[in-house]
Motif scaffolding. Structure first.
Motif, PDB file in Angstrom:
ATOM      1  N   VAL A   1       0.830  -1.212   0.000  1.00  0.00           N
ATOM      2  CA  VAL A   1       0.000   0.000   0.000  1.00  0.00           C
ATOM      3  C   VAL A   1       0.865   1.264   0.000  1.00  0.00           C
ATOM      4  N   HIS A   2       1.846   1.335   0.916  1.00  0.00           N
ATOM      5  CA  HIS A   2       2.552   2.610   1.096  1.00  0.00           C
ATOM      6  C   HIS A   2       3.678   2.795   0.082  1.00  0.00           C
ATOM      7  N   HIS A   3       3.746   4.028  -0.391  1.00  0.00           N
ATOM      8  CA  HIS A   3       4.680   4.378  -1.459  1.00  0.00           C
ATOM      9  C   HIS A   3       6.122   3.984  -1.120  1.00  0.00           C
ATOM     10  N   GLN A   4       6.619   4.399   0.084  1.00  0.00           N
ATOM     11  CA  GLN A   4       8.032   4.164   0.404  1.00  0.00           C
ATOM     12  C   GLN A   4       8.334   2.677   0.531  1.00  0.00           C
ATOM     13  N   HIS A   5       7.410   1.951   1.116  1.00  0.00           N
ATOM     14  CA  HIS A   5       7.594   0.502   1.261  1.00  0.00           C
ATOM     15  C   HIS A   5       7.641  -0.150  -0.129  1.00  0.00           C
ATOM     16  N   HIS A   6       6.779   0.328  -1.002  1.00  0.00           N
ATOM     17  CA  HIS A   6       6.759  -0.199  -2.370  1.00  0.00           C
ATOM     18  C   HIS A   6       8.085   0.067  -3.072  1.00  0.00           C
ATOM     19  N   ARG A   7       8.645   1.270  -2.866  1.00  0.00           N
ATOM     20  CA  ARG A   7       9.933   1.608  -3.494  1.00  0.00           C
ATOM     21  C   ARG A   7      11.019   0.615  -3.079  1.00  0.00           C
ATOM     22  N   LEU A   8      11.013   0.267  -1.790  1.00  0.00           N
ATOM     23  CA  LEU A   8      12.013  -0.668  -1.268  1.00  0.00           C
ATOM     24  C   LEU A   8      11.899  -2.026  -1.970  1.00  0.00           C
ATOM     25  N   ARG A   9      10.675  -2.534  -2.031  1.00  0.00           N
ATOM     26  CA  ARG A   9      10.461  -3.862  -2.622  1.00  0.00           C
ATOM     27  C   ARG A   9      10.707  -3.847  -4.133  1.00  0.00           C
ATOM     28  N   ARG A  10      10.220  -2.804  -4.776  1.00  0.00           N
ATOM     29  CA  ARG A  10      10.361  -2.722  -6.233  1.00  0.00           C
ATOM     30  C   ARG A  10      11.831  -2.600  -6.631  1.00  0.00           C
ATOM     31  N   GLY A  11      12.591  -1.840  -5.829  1.00  0.00           N
ATOM     32  CA  GLY A  11      14.021  -1.658  -6.116  1.00  0.00           C
ATOM     33  C   GLY A  11      14.738  -3.000  -6.159  1.00  0.00           C
ATOM     34  N   ALA A  12      14.340  -3.929  -5.286  1.00  0.00           N
ATOM     35  CA  ALA A  12      15.012  -5.235  -5.247  1.00  0.00           C
ATOM     36  C   ALA A  12      14.611  -6.100  -6.449  1.00  0.00           C
ATOM     37  N   MET A  13      13.428  -5.862  -7.010  1.00  0.00           N
ATOM     38  CA  MET A  13      12.960  -6.688  -8.148  1.00  0.00           C
ATOM     39  C   MET A  13      13.444  -6.136  -9.500  1.00  0.00           C
ATOM     40  N   ASN A  14      13.674  -4.810  -9.573  1.00  0.00           N
ATOM     41  CA  ASN A  14      13.933  -4.170 -10.864  1.00  0.00           C
ATOM     42  C   ASN A  14      15.025  -4.835 -11.711  1.00  0.00           C
ATOM     43  N   PRO A  15      16.207  -5.183 -11.116  1.00  0.00           N
ATOM     44  CA  PRO A  15      17.274  -5.718 -11.969  1.00  0.00           C
ATOM     45  C   PRO A  15      16.840  -6.961 -12.739  1.00  0.00           C
ATOM     46  N   PHE A  16      15.952  -7.741 -12.147  1.00  0.00           N
ATOM     47  CA  PHE A  16      15.513  -8.982 -12.766  1.00  0.00           C
ATOM     48  C   PHE A  16      14.677  -8.727 -14.026  1.00  0.00           C
ATOM     49  N   PHE A  17      14.101  -7.543 -14.110  1.00  0.00           N
ATOM     50  CA  PHE A  17      13.221  -7.233 -15.244  1.00  0.00           C
ATOM     51  C   PHE A  17      13.843  -6.215 -16.204  1.00  0.00           C
ATOM     52  N   SER A  18      15.175  -6.041 -16.112  1.00  0.00           N
ATOM     53  CA  SER A  18      15.808  -5.045 -16.988  1.00  0.00           C
ATOM     54  C   SER A  18      15.811  -5.542 -18.431  1.00  0.00           C
ATOM     55  N   LYS A  19      15.953  -4.599 -19.353  1.00  0.00           N
ATOM     56  CA  LYS A  19      15.953  -4.944 -20.790  1.00  0.00           C
ATOM     57  C   LYS A  19      17.102  -5.936 -21.086  1.00  0.00           C
ATOM     58  N   ARG A  20      18.258  -5.706 -20.433  1.00  0.00           N
ATOM     59  CA  ARG A  20      19.418  -6.572 -20.699  1.00  0.00           C
ATOM     60  C   ARG A  20      19.122  -8.017 -20.277  1.00  0.00           C
ATOM     61  N   ARG A  21      18.537  -8.163 -19.092  1.00  0.00           N
ATOM     62  CA  ARG A  21      18.245  -9.520 -18.608  1.00  0.00           C
ATOM     63  C   ARG A  21      17.219 -10.207 -19.516  1.00  0.00           C
ATOM     64  N   ILE A  22      16.252  -9.410 -19.933  1.00  0.00           N
ATOM     65  CA  ILE A  22      15.198  -9.994 -20.776  1.00  0.00           C
ATOM     66  C   ILE A  22      15.777 -10.419 -22.126  1.00  0.00           C
ATOM     67  N   ALA A  23      16.703  -9.573 -22.650  1.00  0.00           N
ATOM     68  CA  ALA A  23      17.300  -9.902 -23.956  1.00  0.00           C
ATOM     69  C   ALA A  23      17.988 -11.274 -23.894  1.00  0.00           C
ATOM     70  N   GLY A  24      18.497 -11.635 -22.722  1.00  0.00           N
ATOM     71  CA  GLY A  24      19.179 -12.925 -22.571  1.00  0.00           C
ATOM     72  C   GLY A  24      18.232 -14.118 -22.663  1.00  0.00           C
ATOM     73  N   LEU A  25      16.937 -13.859 -22.754  1.00  0.00           N
ATOM     74  CA  LEU A  25      15.970 -14.970 -22.754  1.00  0.00           C
ATOM     75  C   LEU A  25      15.549 -15.418 -24.156  1.00  0.00           C
ATOM     76  N   GLU A  26      16.093 -14.719 -25.169  1.00  0.00           N
ATOM     77  CA  GLU A  26      15.596 -14.964 -26.531  1.00  0.00           C
ATOM     78  C   GLU A  26      15.610 -16.440 -26.921  1.00  0.00           C
ATOM     79  N   GLU A  27      16.728 -17.088 -26.581  1.00  0.00           N
ATOM     80  CA  GLU A  27      16.869 -18.488 -27.001  1.00  0.00           C
ATOM     81  C   GLU A  27      15.795 -19.363 -26.349  1.00  0.00           C
ATOM     82  N   MET A  28      15.612 -19.159 -25.047  1.00  0.00           N
ATOM     83  CA  MET A  28      14.631 -19.962 -24.314  1.00  0.00           C
ATOM     84  C   MET A  28      13.219 -19.711 -24.882  1.00  0.00           C
ATOM     85  N   ILE A  29      12.927 -18.427 -25.133  1.00  0.00           N
ATOM     86  CA  ILE A  29      11.580 -18.114 -25.643  1.00  0.00           C
ATOM     87  C   ILE A  29      11.387 -18.717 -27.035  1.00  0.00           C
ATOM     88  N   SER A  30      12.423 -18.602 -27.883  1.00  0.00           N
ATOM     89  CA  SER A  30      12.283 -19.162 -29.231  1.00  0.00           C
ATOM     90  C   SER A  30      12.006 -20.659 -29.158  1.00  0.00           C
TER      91      SER A  30
END
Ligand code: HEM
Length: 470
Positions: free
Chosen positions: A126-155
């Motif tokens: 619910v709270h903005h600051q708490h969300h920032r903390l949690r989201r910050g820890a998840m962000n690297p996993f969803f970066s464009k670079r990480r996603i680009a590494g999935l092409e082979e698996m997705i294909s």
């Protein structure tokens, strides 16, 4: 005898007093909500201002109709409407980026987040600051670079789906594409997020029960948001009883339990047999979270399975829906399908030639088709509320008190004829031509919403260009 009579009179008096008290409370509450609440000056139906049963009727009894009732209210009352005793709704495309701000704090509304039974997930924070903390820890996993590494698996997963489509073609059977896409998106997301694909693409009938589970989650949600205290009660009941009371609820509980089991495995094997829990050599999101700087209490199994439920549930269904809607419209419009094919043939003269995601993303008509598919598949079709905790929001001449939940709805934005003329028509060309008043159309495509709570998976909507591989 006299004593008995006195006791009966006493009981009657007690019941009458209780009834009068309840009546006064209800009438007093209604008068307060109508005339003295900070929201009483906002227009809207009186009944909606008095009670949440108004929403209950449209969403639970009439099954998910409140979005359309809200659309009707805007036609009658104007661009800002009070849609419940506690909540406002706005229909004005120009206001979207103000409400869904990137820079000012925005809380979520517990009434909305309570419906999914995962209060500890980033999504439901619910709270903005708490969300920032949690989201910050998840962000690297969803970066464009990480996603680009999935092409082979997705294909390789898309190839699996192509083989299944070919089987159906040869047998002359119609193929349930909604289910097939759901299997594809789920297999990719479970592999990426938990290192173990659920392999639904191998199911002969495309695991219809899995699609039912996600539908049941949404169906249960509109009910549970009125009675969130029921979640722990339902979890404590024997499965047979839950199945008898509400079969969909049992599907939801099973879904939560299987995610919990898988995440517990990752947590238990941490450090041991690590290779088994890597995806193409990369740690899963749960390794990332466990190794992150998050405080210890943020790394509990209870919280992490809730995170898992959102990533799998939110990521798989929305993407499969966008693919299904886009496929439907392409098949329904052979000229548009042909234009897309011609563009693809320029890039891939030989259908088997390897093609990179970044090359597909450059194709103008392909991008236009995907934007139009997203527009007509909406993302989340209900309103998404945001709360400015300490700031008065200004909307035209209105001042919205701090702490008020205010929502906007992608369905209403995407069907606004002043932005998208002929809004019900699938028209990829609108994304290639100058828009009415030269407004940049992208600004009004809000399938992923905007601001600090925007979909974290927006860069990994890698599935959409894979449409071309089918
Ligand atoms: C076409 C595909 C998708 C659409 C339209 C979509 C839409 C959305 C929307 C509208 C929200 C915000 C909900 C709210 O404000 O309550 C959201 C949040 C979220 N989405 Fe997506 N999504 C898509 C794909 C994905 C994928 C592929 C993933 C993950 C693999 C994902 C994971 C999430 C998560 C974790 C959140 C919560 C983010 C937060 O609260 O910080 N989504 N999504």
């Amino acid at each position: 005898m006299a004593a008995l009579r006195e006791s009966v009179v006493h009981d009657y008096l007690f019941v009458a007093l209780a009834a009068v008290t309840i009546l006064c409370y209800v009438i007093g509450g209604a008068i307060y909500r109508l005339y003295f609440s900070p929201l009483s000056k906002f227009p809207g139906p009186k009944l909606a201002a008095i009670t949440l049963w108004y929403e209950f009727y449209y969403d639970v009894i009439k099954k998910g109709q409140y979005t359309f009732e809200i659309g009707r209210m805007h036609e009658e009352y104007g661009p800002i409407v009070r849609i419940s005793p506690h909540e406002l709704h706005i229909s004005d495309p120009e206001y979207y980026e103000e409400l869904y701000s990137r820079s000012s704090p925005r809380d979520k509304y517990p009434y909305y987040t309570n419906q999914f039974g995962n209060p500890e997930s980033t999504f439901s924070t619910v709270h903005h600051q708490h969300h920032r903390l949690r989201r910050g820890a998840m962000n690297p996993f969803f970066s464009k670079r990480r996603i680009a590494g999935l092409e082979e698996m997705i294909s390789s997963m898309v190839e699996k789906l192509c083989i299944r489509i070919e089987e159906f073609r040869q047998s002359g059977q119609p193929i349930p594409m909604r289910l097939a896409y759901m299997c594809l998106t789920t297999d990719v997301i479970t592999k990426y997020s938990m290192a173990r694909s659920w392999d639904h693409l191998e199911s002969p009938d495309f695991s219809p029960i899995w699609c039912e589970t996600i539908k049941a989650t949404a169906g249960a949600g509109v009910f549970m948001k009125h009675f969130p205290w029921l979640f722990p009660v339902v979890r404590a009941l024997p499965d047979r009883l839950v199945a008898a009371l509400n079969p969909g609820m049992l599907l939801l509980l099973d879904f939560q339990r299987s995610i919990e089991r898988q995440i517990k495995e990752i947590m238990d094997r941490k450090g041991d047999d690590e290779q088994l829990y890597l995806v193409d050599g990369q740690p899963t999101i749960f390794h990332e979270l466990l190794n992150s700087d998050l405080p210890l209490w943020e790394k509990s199994l209870e919280r992490l399975w809730q995170e898992g439920q959102v990533v799998v549930g939110a990521g798989a269904d929305t993407t499969a829906n966008a693919l299904t809607v886009t496929t439907f419209h392409l098949l329904d419009n052979p000229d548009k399908l042909q234009r897309l094919k011609s563009e693809l043939e320029m890039l891939m003269p030989d259908l088997c030639s390897p093609v990179k995601l970044r090359e597909l993303e450059q194709l103008p008509y392909m991008s236009a088709v995907l934007s139009e598919g997203l527009r007509l598949s909406y993302g989340v079709s209900s309103r998404l509320q945001r709360i400015a905790p300490a700031e008065e929001l200004k909307f035209h001449d209105w001042t919205i008190p701090p702490g008020t939940p205010v929502g906007m709805t992608s369905v209403l934005m995407h069907h606004n004829p002043s932005i998208f003329p002929n809004p019900d028509t699938f028209l990829p060309e609108r994304w290639l031509e100058p828009a009415p008043d030269n407004r940049p159309l992208d600004r009004y495509l809000v399938s992923f919403t905007k601001g600090s709570r925007q979909c974290i998976g927006i860069k990994c909507v890698f599935f959409l260009p894979t449409l071309s591989l089918l």
